[in-house]
Structure formats: structure tokens, C-alpha cells
Design a protein around this motif. Structure first.
Motif, PDB file in Angstrom:
ATOM      1  N   MET A  28      17.398   5.339  37.682  1.00  0.00           N
ATOM      2  CA  MET A  28      16.650   6.886  37.511  1.00  0.00           C
ATOM      3  C   MET A  28      15.530   6.567  36.881  1.00  0.00           C
ATOM      4  SD  MET A  28      19.375   9.478  36.289  1.00  0.00           S
ATOM      5  CE  MET A  28      18.673  11.136  36.794  1.00  0.00           C
ATOM      6  N   SER A  29      15.685   5.441  36.075  1.00  0.00           N
ATOM      7  CA  SER A  29      14.395   4.580  35.334  1.00  0.00           C
ATOM      8  C   SER A  29      13.197   4.497  36.259  1.00  0.00           C
ATOM      9  CB  SER A  29      14.768   4.100  34.239  1.00  0.00           C
ATOM     10  OG  SER A  29      15.411   4.328  33.518  1.00  0.00           O
TER      11      SER A  29
ATOM     12  N   VAL B 221      15.280   6.811  31.447  1.00  0.00           N
ATOM     13  CA  VAL B 221      16.749   6.773  30.942  1.00  0.00           C
ATOM     14  C   VAL B 221      17.315   6.360  30.195  1.00  0.00           C
ATOM     15  CG1 VAL B 221      18.715   7.853  31.551  1.00  0.00           C
ATOM     16  CG2 VAL B 221      16.246   8.347  33.279  1.00  0.00           C
ATOM     17  N   ARG B 222      18.183   6.389  28.663  1.00  0.00           N
ATOM     18  CA  ARG B 222      18.632   5.111  28.281  1.00  0.00           C
ATOM     19  C   ARG B 222      19.991   5.585  28.346  1.00  0.00           C
ATOM     20  NH1 ARG B 222      19.321   5.939  23.304  1.00  0.00           N
ATOM     21  NH2 ARG B 222      18.036   7.675  22.348  1.00  0.00           N
ATOM     22  N   GLN B 223      21.051   5.528  27.840  1.00  0.00           N
ATOM     23  CA  GLN B 223      22.683   5.345  27.193  1.00  0.00           C
ATOM     24  C   GLN B 223      22.675   5.426  25.615  1.00  0.00           C
ATOM     25  OE1 GLN B 223      27.350   4.397  28.061  1.00  0.00           O
ATOM     26  NE2 GLN B 223      26.042   3.409  28.557  1.00  0.00           N
TER      27      GLN B 223
ATOM     28  N   ILE C 259      20.020  10.087  28.416  1.00  0.00           N
ATOM     29  CA  ILE C 259      19.273  10.542  27.120  1.00  0.00           C
ATOM     30  C   ILE C 259      18.012  10.192  27.775  1.00  0.00           C
ATOM     31  CG2 ILE C 259      17.653  10.387  25.087  1.00  0.00           C
ATOM     32  CD1 ILE C 259      20.765  10.842  24.373  1.00  0.00           C
ATOM     33  N   PHE C 260      17.040  11.209  28.130  1.00  0.00           N
ATOM     34  CA  PHE C 260      16.118  11.350  29.228  1.00  0.00           C
ATOM     35  C   PHE C 260      14.640  11.150  27.663  1.00  0.00           C
ATOM     36  CE2 PHE C 260      19.036  12.786  31.788  1.00  0.00           C
ATOM     37  CZ  PHE C 260      18.354  12.275  33.014  1.00  0.00           C
TER      38      PHE C 260
ATOM     39  N   GLU D  77      12.765  12.623  23.643  1.00  0.00           N
ATOM     40  CA  GLU D  77      14.176  12.186  24.142  1.00  0.00           C
ATOM     41  C   GLU D  77      15.349  13.771  23.886  1.00  0.00           C
ATOM     42  OE1 GLU D  77      15.675   8.811  22.519  1.00  0.00           O
ATOM     43  OE2 GLU D  77      14.733   7.658  22.962  1.00  0.00           O
ATOM     44  N   MET D  78      15.454  14.303  25.052  1.00  0.00           N
ATOM     45  CA  MET D  78      17.018  14.995  25.116  1.00  0.00           C
ATOM     46  C   MET D  78      18.041  14.137  26.215  1.00  0.00           C
ATOM     47  SD  MET D  78      15.626  18.244  26.521  1.00  0.00           S
ATOM     48  CE  MET D  78      14.647  19.193  25.359  1.00  0.00           C
ATOM     49  N   ASN D  79      19.300  14.749  25.823  1.00  0.00           N
ATOM     50  CA  ASN D  79      20.440  14.204  26.310  1.00  0.00           C
ATOM     51  C   ASN D  79      20.542  15.008  27.729  1.00  0.00           C
ATOM     52  OD1 ASN D  79      22.089  16.991  26.638  1.00  0.00           O
ATOM     53  ND2 ASN D  79      22.271  16.802  23.764  1.00  0.00           N
TER      54      ASN D  79
END
Length: 219
Positions: free
Chosen positions: A90-91, A137-139, A146-147, A161-163
Motif C-alpha cells: 500500500m505504501s 502505511v506501517r504496522q 497505521i496510515f 497518523e490514523m489506524n
């Protein structure tokens, strides 16, 4: 000397009390640290379980630790790796698109997690209508994705940042963007990945039953 239980609870407390905290923070990766961040991520999802841990004697916790965590790392690692792969995919999508293709606006007033240069993460009030561009995006620490966004207007912070759940609910049209970036139904893929955790739980129950029967047979 602190017990493994105390180390574990300290690590969980750090994650719960620190906005933006991640399981790869130095607190979890120094040689002296007895508890890995991924183990903390797993337990933080179950508050009643955490209350039980606080009541345990250190020696009882050590026995449980070996059954609950050490024997389940491979399955949990599989979930983590799948989430990391989805985040990377997604990133890449966000990086390859123009800002207008991955922009969104906040639907209503609320507090958002932002990063201020030199000051770290904080919660900041927003009135709604602010525009953001998705960048990566990361975990996150609790296993959610987390976006990461940057504001389009001049701001004292550089990113927001927002989950995954909040992003789909609170950002205009962003759920459709999430599906495009994932190459399909984002939440369907998330459910499929997290089904691995169900298999992990079932495996854990088998191990626990085997331990009980072994103890019974030794009486």
C-alpha cells in the motif's frame, strides 16, 4: 531483581501510555530487554488477560510465558509478516500516485495523532474539513495498520497518523482508496490475515490441554 512479569507489564504500560509507540522502539530491542515487542503487541489486545497477569506470582507467570508466547512465536510472526507485506504494498501505491489521487479530508471535528518536529507525537484538536495526503502505511504496536498522512495546508506538524478503522470511518472516501491501494477489499484481506491468529489460539489451547493432561498423569 525484576521478574519477567514485571518487565512484561512495564513494556505494555509503555506502549499504552506513549502515543506513536512502536514495538521496535529501543525499549524492546536492547540486549537487556527480556520481553519482545511482538509479545507485548499480542497481550495488549486482551485487557482481562492483563489483569490476570498482574495477580500472578512471578514463578507462575514464567510457566505461562513459556506456553503462551515462546511456543507461538512462529504463528504470530506469520501474521506480522503478512501485515508488513500489505503495508509495504500500500505504501508503494501511495508513492506512485499523484497527491490528488490519494488526498482526503477529515469528515468531522476530533483529536488526531500528529508528529511535531522536535517535540514528537501528540494529540491535537481539528475542526473537520482539513485535507491530508496519504504517504505510507506501517504496522502499529497493537497489530493494526497505521496510515501516515501529510497535511496539505501549512501546519505546525509534519504528519498525521490514523489506524485502519479510524481512517475508513473518519476520512472522506478513504475506504475506497484503501481498497485501491490493497488491490482488492482491504478489510477482507485484513480478516484473512488475522484468521492466522485464530489458528494460533487453537494451537495454544492444544498445548495447554496437553500440559494439563501431562500434569494429571504425573500425580
Amino acid at each position: 531483581m525484576a521478574s519477567k512479569r514485571d518487565d512484561f507489564l512495564d513494556a505494555v504500560g509503555y506502549l499504552m501510555a506513549t502515543p506513536g509507540a512502536r514495538s521496535d522502539d529501543p525499549i524492546f530491542t536492547t540486549p537487556a530487554e527480556k520481553v519482545s515487542g511482538r509479545e507485548v503487541d499480542w497481550a495488549i489486545l486482551d485487557e482481562p488477560y492483563m489483569r490476570d497477569l498482574k495477580k500472578m506470582r512471578p514463578e507462575d507467570f514464567n510457566r505461562l510465558y513459556n506456553v503462551e508466547f515462546t511456543m507461538n512465536k512462529e504463528a504470530h510472526s506469520e501474521v506480522s509478516q503478512a501485515l508488513d507485506a500489505l503495508a509495504a504494498r500500500m505504501s508503494d501505491y501511495f508513492a506512485e500516485r499523484t497527491e490528488s489521487e490519494v488526498s482526503t479530508t477529515l469528515l468531522s471535528p476530533g483529536q488526531l495523532t500528529v508528529e511535531v518536529p522536535g517535540k514528537g507525537y501528540r494529540r491535537q484538536n481539528h475542526i473537520g474539513g482539513e485535507e491530508f495526503v496519504a504517504t505510507s502505511v506501517r504496522q502499529g504496536a497493537a497489530g493494526k495498520l497505521i496510515f501516515v498522512f501529510k497535511p496539505t495546508a501549512a501546519s505546525q506538524y509534519t504528519k498525521m497518523e490514523m489506524n485502519e478503522v479510524d481512517a475508513a470511518a473518519n476520512l472522506d472516501g478513504f475506504r475506497a482508496t484503501m481498497n485501491l491501494a490493497a488491490g482488492g477489499d482491504f478489510f477482507a484481506e485484513i480478516r484473512s490475515i488475522r484468521a492466522l491468529a485464530t489458528k494460533e489460539k487453537e494451537a495454544k489451547e492444544v498445548v495447554e490441554k496437553a500440559a494439563v493432561y501431562a500434569d494429571f498423569g504425573s500425580w
